[in-house]
Design an enzyme around this catalytic site. Structure first.
Site, mmCIF file in Angstrom:
data_model
loop_
_atom_site.group_PDB
_atom_site.id
_atom_site.type_symbol
_atom_site.label_atom_id
_atom_site.label_comp_id
_atom_site.label_asym_id
_atom_site.label_seq_id
_atom_site.Cartn_x
_atom_site.Cartn_y
_atom_site.Cartn_z
ATOM 1 N N HIS A 146 -2.845 1.218 6.848
ATOM 2 C CA HIS A 146 -3.066 1.124 5.405
ATOM 3 C C HIS A 146 -3.232 2.524 4.830
ATOM 4 O O HIS A 146 -3.684 3.441 5.524
ATOM 5 C CB HIS A 146 -4.321 0.284 5.120
ATOM 6 C CG HIS A 146 -4.549 -0.020 3.669
ATOM 7 N ND1 HIS A 146 -3.692 -0.795 2.928
ATOM 8 C CD2 HIS A 146 -5.535 0.356 2.820
ATOM 9 C CE1 HIS A 146 -4.149 -0.890 1.678
ATOM 10 N NE2 HIS A 146 -5.267 -0.200 1.585
ATOM 11 N N HIS B 145 -5.591 1.664 -4.401
ATOM 12 C CA HIS B 145 -4.693 1.118 -3.390
ATOM 13 C C HIS B 145 -4.231 -0.285 -3.768
ATOM 14 O O HIS B 145 -4.767 -0.905 -4.686
ATOM 15 C CB HIS B 145 -5.358 1.128 -2.008
ATOM 16 C CG HIS B 145 -6.489 0.157 -1.847
ATOM 17 N ND1 HIS B 145 -6.658 -0.604 -0.725
ATOM 18 C CD2 HIS B 145 -7.515 -0.187 -2.667
ATOM 19 C CE1 HIS B 145 -7.743 -1.365 -0.853
ATOM 20 N NE2 HIS B 145 -8.273 -1.127 -2.019
ATOM 21 N N CYS C 293 0.813 -1.228 0.000
ATOM 22 C CA CYS C 293 0.000 0.000 0.000
ATOM 23 C C CYS C 293 0.840 1.270 0.000
ATOM 24 O O CYS C 293 0.651 2.147 -0.848
ATOM 25 C CB CYS C 293 -0.999 -0.005 1.152
ATOM 26 S SG CYS C 293 -0.276 0.081 2.813
#
Length: 165
Positions: free
Chosen positions: A129, A141, A76
């Protein structure tokens, strides 16, 4: 600033009278962010963020790999770091460090290209994240092992937003 490219040599005072003091001051205000290292005007920041978003979207389908920073595999924060680097801005490596390096903004102020940070607590160290806001409640993402870079709806309200400066 057309006078700077004029073929005749004019003293500075002639330039001021020709364009007017207000025009010169306006030009200086617009140019000032370029003179201050790291400073971006809001138009430059929006362009940077849009470019980073386009880079992330171009990586659609790239496999997730923990610790990967591209150009063919990403985790990520590797995707966000890679995308902003291609847009001309350096970000730290991890999601939490990226959160700490951005200007924190309210959800109501979010714009396309802002970073979306998912967290499990109340401190920056709880960020786990990150993705790039694409508008309409969606992010680009690299979600997890076995998945690929994709556009997806934000699935929780436990998010914070940051603007790259």
């Amino acid at each position: 600033m057309l006078a700077l490219h004029h073929t005749h040599a004019h003293p500075v005072s002639a330039r001021l009278s020709r364009f007017g003091a207000a025009s010169v001051l306006t030009a200086a205000a617009v140019a000032a962010p370029a003179l201050i290292p790291g400073a971006l005007s809001s138009a430059q920041a929006a362009s940077l963020a849009t470019h980073a978003l386009d880079v992330a979207a171009s990586k659609q389908g790239a496999p997730y790999q923990w610790g990967a920073t591209g150009p063919y595999r990403f985790d990520c924060s590797g995707l966000t770091q890679y995308s902003f680097k291609r847009a001309g801005k350096k970000l730290p490596r991890t999601a939490a460090a990226q959160y700490n390096s951005t200007r924190h903004i309210a959800a109501s102020s979010r714009r396309i290209g802002d970073l979306v940070f998912f967290h499990a607590g109340s401190s920056a160290s709880s960020v786990y994240h990150v993705g790039i806001y694409a508008g309409s409640g969606r992010i680009w993402h690299a979600p997890r092992t076995g998945a690929t870079v994709r556009l997806e709806r934000i699935w929780t309200s436990s998010v914070w937003y940051g603007r790259v400066r």
